[in-house]
Write a protein that holds these residues in place. Structure first.
Motif, PDB file in Angstrom:
ATOM      1  N   MET A 268     -10.634  50.320 -35.735  1.00 47.18           N
ATOM      2  CA  MET A 268     -11.391  49.134 -36.134  1.00 47.18           C
ATOM      3  C   MET A 268     -10.963  47.927 -35.321  1.00 47.18           C
ATOM      4  N   THR A 269      -9.645  47.845 -35.079  1.00 47.30           N
ATOM      5  CA  THR A 269      -9.157  46.745 -34.250  1.00 47.30           C
ATOM      6  C   THR A 269      -9.709  46.846 -32.835  1.00 47.30           C
ATOM      7  N   LEU A 270      -9.664  48.079 -32.286  1.00 44.77           N
ATOM      8  CA  LEU A 270     -10.189  48.268 -30.939  1.00 44.77           C
ATOM      9  C   LEU A 270     -11.688  48.038 -30.898  1.00 44.77           C
ATOM     10  N   ARG A 271     -12.387  48.481 -31.967  1.00 50.50           N
ATOM     11  CA  ARG A 271     -13.834  48.277 -32.000  1.00 50.50           C
ATOM     12  C   ARG A 271     -14.169  46.794 -32.038  1.00 50.50           C
ATOM     13  N   ARG A 272     -13.378  46.064 -32.823  1.00 46.45           N
ATOM     14  CA  ARG A 272     -13.619  44.626 -32.900  1.00 46.45           C
ATOM     15  C   ARG A 272     -13.297  43.964 -31.569  1.00 46.45           C
ATOM     16  N   ARG A 273     -12.237  44.427 -30.949  1.00 43.94           N
ATOM     17  CA  ARG A 273     -11.908  43.882 -29.628  1.00 43.94           C
ATOM     18  C   ARG A 273     -13.005  44.214 -28.634  1.00 43.94           C
ATOM     19  N   ALA A 274     -13.488  45.493 -28.700  1.00 39.56           N
ATOM     20  CA  ALA A 274     -14.562  45.888 -27.788  1.00 39.56           C
ATOM     21  C   ALA A 274     -15.825  45.078 -28.050  1.00 39.56           C
ATOM     22  N   ALA A 275     -16.115  44.829 -29.349  1.00 38.62           N
ATOM     23  CA  ALA A 275     -17.294  44.015 -29.666  1.00 38.62           C
ATOM     24  C   ALA A 275     -17.143  42.604 -29.105  1.00 38.62           C
ATOM     25  N   PHE A 276     -15.934  42.055 -29.238  1.00 41.50           N
ATOM     26  CA  PHE A 276     -15.724  40.708 -28.716  1.00 41.50           C
ATOM     27  C   PHE A 276     -15.816  40.704 -27.191  1.00 41.50           C
ATOM     28  N   GLU A 277     -15.219  41.745 -26.568  1.00 36.46           N
ATOM     29  CA  GLU A 277     -15.329  41.822 -25.114  1.00 36.46           C
ATOM     30  C   GLU A 277     -16.780  42.009 -24.690  1.00 36.46           C
ATOM     31  N   HIS A 278     -17.547  42.725 -25.533  1.00 38.29           N
ATOM     32  CA  HIS A 278     -18.982  42.871 -25.252  1.00 38.29           C
ATOM     33  C   HIS A 278     -19.673  41.506 -25.331  1.00 38.29           C
ATOM     34  N   VAL A 279     -19.274  40.721 -26.321  1.00 38.23           N
ATOM     35  CA  VAL A 279     -19.833  39.365 -26.426  1.00 38.23           C
ATOM     36  C   VAL A 279     -19.455  38.554 -25.191  1.00 38.23           C
ATOM     37  N   ILE A 280     -18.192  38.659 -24.767  1.00 42.63           N
ATOM     38  CA  ILE A 280     -17.755  37.944 -23.572  1.00 42.63           C
ATOM     39  C   ILE A 280     -18.569  38.406 -22.359  1.00 42.63           C
ATOM     40  N   ALA A 281     -18.803  39.739 -22.278  1.00 46.77           N
ATOM     41  CA  ALA A 281     -19.591  40.253 -21.155  1.00 46.77           C
ATOM     42  C   ALA A 281     -21.020  39.719 -21.200  1.00 46.77           C
ATOM     43  N   ASN A 282     -21.600  39.685 -22.412  1.00 40.32           N
ATOM     44  CA  ASN A 282     -22.961  39.139 -22.535  1.00 40.32           C
ATOM     45  C   ASN A 282     -22.997  37.669 -22.118  1.00 40.32           C
ATOM     46  N   ILE A 283     -21.960  36.932 -22.552  1.00 34.32           N
ATOM     47  CA  ILE A 283     -21.911  35.518 -22.182  1.00 34.32           C
ATOM     48  C   ILE A 283     -21.782  35.373 -20.663  1.00 34.32           C
ATOM     49  N   SER A 284     -20.929  36.206 -20.071  1.00 37.15           N
ATOM     50  CA  SER A 284     -20.768  36.139 -18.611  1.00 37.15           C
ATOM     51  C   SER A 284     -22.074  36.482 -17.906  1.00 37.15           C
ATOM     52  N   MET A 285     -22.782  37.522 -18.403  1.00 38.14           N
ATOM     53  CA  MET A 285     -24.078  37.865 -17.818  1.00 38.14           C
ATOM     54  C   MET A 285     -25.083  36.747 -18.018  1.00 38.14           C
ATOM     55  N   LEU A 286     -24.992  36.092 -19.185  1.00 36.94           N
ATOM     56  CA  LEU A 286     -25.902  34.968 -19.458  1.00 36.94           C
ATOM     57  C   LEU A 286     -25.673  33.838 -18.470  1.00 36.94           C
ATOM     58  N   PHE A 287     -24.396  33.622 -18.116  1.00 36.65           N
ATOM     59  CA  PHE A 287     -24.073  32.511 -17.234  1.00 36.65           C
ATOM     60  C   PHE A 287     -24.307  32.832 -15.764  1.00 36.65           C
ATOM     61  N   ILE A 288     -24.521  34.126 -15.442  1.00 34.38           N
ATOM     62  CA  ILE A 288     -24.699  34.482 -14.026  1.00 34.38           C
ATOM     63  C   ILE A 288     -25.934  33.794 -13.457  1.00 34.38           C
ATOM     64  N   ASN A 289     -27.041  33.860 -14.226  1.00 39.70           N
ATOM     65  CA  ASN A 289     -28.290  33.264 -13.759  1.00 39.70           C
ATOM     66  C   ASN A 289     -28.523  31.878 -14.333  1.00 39.70           C
ATOM     67  N   MET A 420     -10.473  33.870 -22.852  1.00 37.96           N
ATOM     68  CA  MET A 420     -11.466  34.373 -21.908  1.00 37.96           C
ATOM     69  C   MET A 420     -12.789  33.645 -22.089  1.00 37.96           C
ATOM     70  N   ALA A 421     -13.174  33.443 -23.361  1.00 40.11           N
ATOM     71  CA  ALA A 421     -14.427  32.737 -23.629  1.00 40.11           C
ATOM     72  C   ALA A 421     -14.353  31.301 -23.126  1.00 40.11           C
ATOM     73  N   PHE A 422     -13.217  30.655 -23.366  1.00 40.64           N
ATOM     74  CA  PHE A 422     -13.046  29.276 -22.893  1.00 40.64           C
ATOM     75  C   PHE A 422     -13.203  29.203 -21.376  1.00 40.64           C
ATOM     76  N   ASP A 423     -12.530  30.109 -20.671  1.00 43.53           N
ATOM     77  CA  ASP A 423     -12.609  30.095 -19.211  1.00 43.53           C
ATOM     78  C   ASP A 423     -14.028  30.390 -18.735  1.00 43.53           C
ATOM     79  N   ALA A 424     -14.720  31.325 -19.428  1.00 49.40           N
ATOM     80  CA  ALA A 424     -16.085  31.674 -19.012  1.00 49.40           C
ATOM     81  C   ALA A 424     -17.009  30.471 -19.152  1.00 49.40           C
ATOM     82  N   ILE A 425     -16.912  29.765 -20.289  1.00 49.46           N
ATOM     83  CA  ILE A 425     -17.795  28.610 -20.505  1.00 49.46           C
ATOM     84  C   ILE A 425     -17.445  27.484 -19.538  1.00 49.46           C
ATOM     85  N   ARG A 426     -16.153  27.202 -19.394  1.00 44.50           N
ATOM     86  CA  ARG A 426     -15.760  26.109 -18.501  1.00 44.50           C
ATOM     87  C   ARG A 426     -16.172  26.393 -17.063  1.00 44.50           C
TER      88      ARG A 426
END
Length: 833
Positions: A268-289, A420-426
């Motif tokens: 569950m911890t890993l799944r939550r981490r993976a979900a958060f990393e998935h969110v980070i990945a989505n945010i990074s993909m969102l910021f690409i374009n 990671m999220a902070f760095d991605a947004i900044r």
């Protein structure tokens, strides 16, 4: 070394399970089954041998093949029985008894086979000679031979002593007779074989009796008892092992359940981490374009996704860029922000101890806490707070999450991942800002190059065209002096003069195409503009084309340059007339449109606000998709006599006035152009004016000027002084660099004039190294060989045309000094005419 106990434990469990498996399977059961099978075969083949012996004794078998097969199978069964006994001493002794009995049986069978062969041979000859003597002419001989055959038959059935004596008596009687000479050999042979049968029959029957008597089941029963004893013991041991297996299985199941719960928690911890990393990945993909226009919406979407990971009610990102504070916010429906709250977080974060990682996590805010930060959070209605600060000591950026309900902010041990999220947004905000600056720089450079191309094209015809227009105006003035005022010829000459003036303005419009600079703006009444344009079109439109104007009753006012706006309407109407090959009408409509949200028009968005829409429609042949995509390209035209500048100029003018243009057309359905211009009554700030606008004059700022030609340098210094600046000229680069390094704050801007040999960029780069914060303006006669990377490396912020034009230089200096004052050094390239 840490894994050694785990390895030992696993090896012990595997060994225990293997032992339990082997014992639970009762592997000896198969061996006992094989022994029972071999013992059964031993008994069956032994009986088969007895049966074959009796068959052979009765003379029913012609050979001993079946008996030999039985003997071989008998030996094979004994061998298998011995092989499966292993090292069991009791079984070995029982098998030895069976083996001894088997040896006796086989010995008796061998004796039987040899005796029975003689017996069968003697029987054959005895019968032969008996039959031969029965045909003799001697009556006593026949009687004696028949009596012997009868006695021999009885002996065959009964080998008792009485039967044997009777056969012996008959043999003696036959031997005492005097047979005829011809029968003597037969009598002698009969007596020989009879005597042999008399001896063999009792002996063979004795062998048979011994063989049968020795075929009892005592030894087999003893062997069977030993096998069953071992089998029952093995089954009892297997039952105990299975019970132990069951107990062990329960223990292992308990262990599996325990470790499964641990693994589930970890999963569950890993799944939550993976979900958060998935969110980070989505945010990074969102910021690409993401672009500078969309960055605010993309950051808000990222805050929404991140807040959902920890159950926050509000999320925000605040950062300082130069002297400007940028804030991005998101909140749930029905949840608002306190006044000035996200901006105050920066000062609050600077007073909070975020540790080495710059993260402050307060799951529950206590209003009575002595710490000042707690009190400020409680005043803002925050019950839980997560703050990720910039890793720099300045703390110029924070990512915050607020929970307004107690316990709503879920605890997460890996909250550090929000870094990671902070760095991605900044990084996305910084990248969008840099890309915006880069796009503006590139667009300005492209505009400069396009303007240079148009300038090259126009320079070849501007002089002659102006001479022609001047001649027209001159002759019109001369003719007007000889014609009475108020007459029709005088009115026609007035229209000729007006058309000549418009022609002169048209030359200026061609020369200004592609230039970002704007002329003097004023409030323009659209109705008046249309009326003036209608009178010009009345003389230029073909006779078969009719112009119809429809406008709103309310006054329509736009802010712009009247000549340029009139040029837009003239170009659109003339294009519509040239597209019409048959009689028809051009419809020119004016309406007012209020936009509450941005509306896509052409290649850009307009709104919100009030806009004046000028529509020009014609019933011409229309255009296909391929033509529509290129109609605004410079020099693209579908007419043999066209130059491709009309619609390109129209769009350039409209966009310079803050508007947009759209076109609708289909083959055979006509064409409609919609020009959207912001209303002059709106509250939007008006663009800066150029030319001789007093707002563009300097206020004594010091400008460093470099030019190798001293006479030209003096002339440029005079231009700068006339614009309100204090020029300081240099003809040598070394002297300029020394002056910059001696006093960093002495100069407000630098002007590098064109140098032969293309060394202007090197001079600008050297100045940039000496004074990195100094805005540098490059005066170049051409931008064709200038590339964006070389401009950025050299530190150039603006471009102007060389030789210098005072109006253009005033606008560029005003922009450069304004950008330098904000601390951001916004780089852009001015238009080069």
């Amino acid at each position: 070394m840490k894994s050694a106990p785990a390895v030992v434990s696993v090896a012990f469990v595997l060994a225990l399970l293997t032992w339990l498996l082997l014992n639970g399977l009762n592997v000896n059961s198969a061996r006992y089954d094989s022994q029972l099978e071999a013992l059964g075969d031993f008994t069956r083949f032994e009986r088969g041998m007895t049966r074959e012996v009796l068959t052979a004794r009765a003379g029913l078998s012609r050979n001993y093949d079946a008996l030999v097969q039985m003997v071989n199978a008998y030996d094979d069964a004994l061998t298998r029985l011995r092989d499966t006994a292993g090292l069991d001493a009791e079984q070995t002794r029982a098998i030895d008894v069976l083996s001894a009995r088997a040896g006796r049986q086989e010995s008796l069978i061998e004796r039987f086979k040899s005796r029975n062969a003689l017996l069968q041979n003697s029987f054959a000859y005895f019968g032969l000679f008996s039959d031969k003597l029965a045909e003799s002419d001697s009556r006593p001989l026949v009687t004696a031979a028949s009596a012997l055959a009868a006695a021999m038959l009885r002996l065959t059935l009964d080998t008792s002593d009485a039967a044997a004596r009777q056969v012996e008596h008959r043999l003696e009687e036959l031997a005492q007779l005097q047979p005829p000479p011809a029968e003597k050999d037969s009598v002698r042979a009969l007596l020989t074989h009879g005597q042999m049968l008399h001896d063999l029959l009792p002996d063979i029957d004795t062998i048979l009796k011994t063989l049968v008597a020795d075929s009892s089941n005592r030894e087999q029963d003893a062997m069977l008892a030993v096998i069953l004893k071992r089998q029952h013991a093995a089954r009892a041991s297997a039952r105990k092992t299975r019970l132990l297996q069951y107990i062990t299985s329960l223990l292992l199941l308990s262990g599996i359940i325990y470790f499964g719960m641990l693994l589930r928690k970890r999963a569950m911890t890993l799944r939550r981490r993976a979900a958060f990393e998935h969110v980070i990945a989505n945010i990074s993909m969102l910021f690409i374009n993401s672009s500078s226009e969309r960055i605010a919406a993309d950051v808000e979407m990222a805050l929404h996704q991140l807040a959902g990971c920890i159950g926050a009610d509000r999320a925000y990102f605040v950062c300082e860029v130069g002297a400007t504070t940028h804030s991005y916010r998101w909140s749930r429906d029905g949840v608002g922000f306190e006044q000035g709250w996200p901006q105050r977080v920066l000062s609050l974060a600077s007073r909070s101890d975020g540790g080495d990682d710059g993260i402050v996590y307060i799951p529950k805010v206590s209003a009575s806490h002595p710490h000042e930060a707690m009190n400020l959070l409680a005043e803002a209605g925050v019950s839980g707070w997560l703050c990720i600060m910039s890793a720099q000591k300045s703390r110029d950026g924070i990512l915050g999450f607020d929970a307004l309900h107690g316990g709503a902010l879920r605890y997460w041990s890996e909250v550090s991942l929000f870094r990671m999220a902070f760095d991605a947004i900044r990084n996305a905000i910084r990248r969008a800002r840099l890309e915006g600056e880069k796009e503006r720089l590139q667009a300005s450079l492209q505009q400069a190059r396009r303007m240079e191309t148009i300038g090259t094209f126009a320079s070849g015809i501007a002089h002659n065209f102006n001479n022609i227009v001047g001649a027209i105006l001159g002759y019109a003035e001369m003719a007007d002096a000889r014609i009475p005022s108020g007459s029709r010829p005088a009115a026609s000459l007035a229209e000729i003069r007006r058309a000549g003036e418009r022609a002169r303005e048209l030359v200026e419009q061609i020369l200004s195409f592609g230039r970002r600079g704007e002329g003097r703006r004023e409030s323009v009444c659209v109705k008046t503009l249309i009326d003036e344009t209608r009178s010009l079109l009345a003389a230029s439109l073909p006779s078969y084309v009719r112009l119809e104007v429809s406008e709103t009753a309310e006054a329509s006012v736009v802010t712009g340059e009247p000549g340029q706006l009139q040029q837009v309407i003239l170009n659109l109407c003339n294009n519509a007339a040239q597209a019409m090959k048959e009689p028809g009408r051009i419809e020119l409509r004016i309406k007012t449109c209020d936009l509450a949200s941005p509306l896509p028009v052409g290649r850009s968005d307009v709104g919100p606000g009030r806009f004046i829409v000028i529509s020009v429609s014609d019933p011409g042949p229309g255009m296909d998709e391929a033509t529509l995509e290129r109609i605004f390209e410079p020099f693209f035209t579908t007419r043999p006599d066209g130059n491709g500048l009309g619609l390109a100029t129209v769009r350039e003018i409209v966009e310079q006035h803050g508007g947009a243009i759209a076109v609708r057309s289909r083959p055979g359905a006509g064409t409609r152009f919609d020009v959207w211009l912001p209303s002059g009554e709106s509250d939007e700030p008006q663009p800066a004016q150029h030319g001789s606008d007093p707002a563009l004059l300097g206020a004594g700022e010091t400008v460093l000027v470099i030019d190798t030609d001293r006479h030209r340098l003096l002339r440029y210094e005079e231009i700068l002084a006339a614009l309100g600046y204090e020029p300081v000229g240099f003809t040598r680069l070394a002297e300029a660099i020394t002056a910059c390094r001696a006093a960093h704050a002495r100069f407000d801007a630098a002007l590098v004039c064109h140098l032969p040999g293309g060394s202007s960029l090197d001079v600008a780069a050297a100045l940039h190294d000496a004074a990195p914060a100094l805005p540098i303006i490059l005066a170049a006669p051409s931008t064709r060989d200038l590339a964006m990377p070389s401009l950025e490396t050299s530190g150039i912020t603006e471009l102007v045309h060389h030789p210098l034009v005072s109006a253009e230089l005033a606008g560029v200096l005003a922009r450069s000094l304004a950008s330098s004052a904000t601390g951001g050094r916004s780089r852009r390239i001015a238009g080069v005419s």
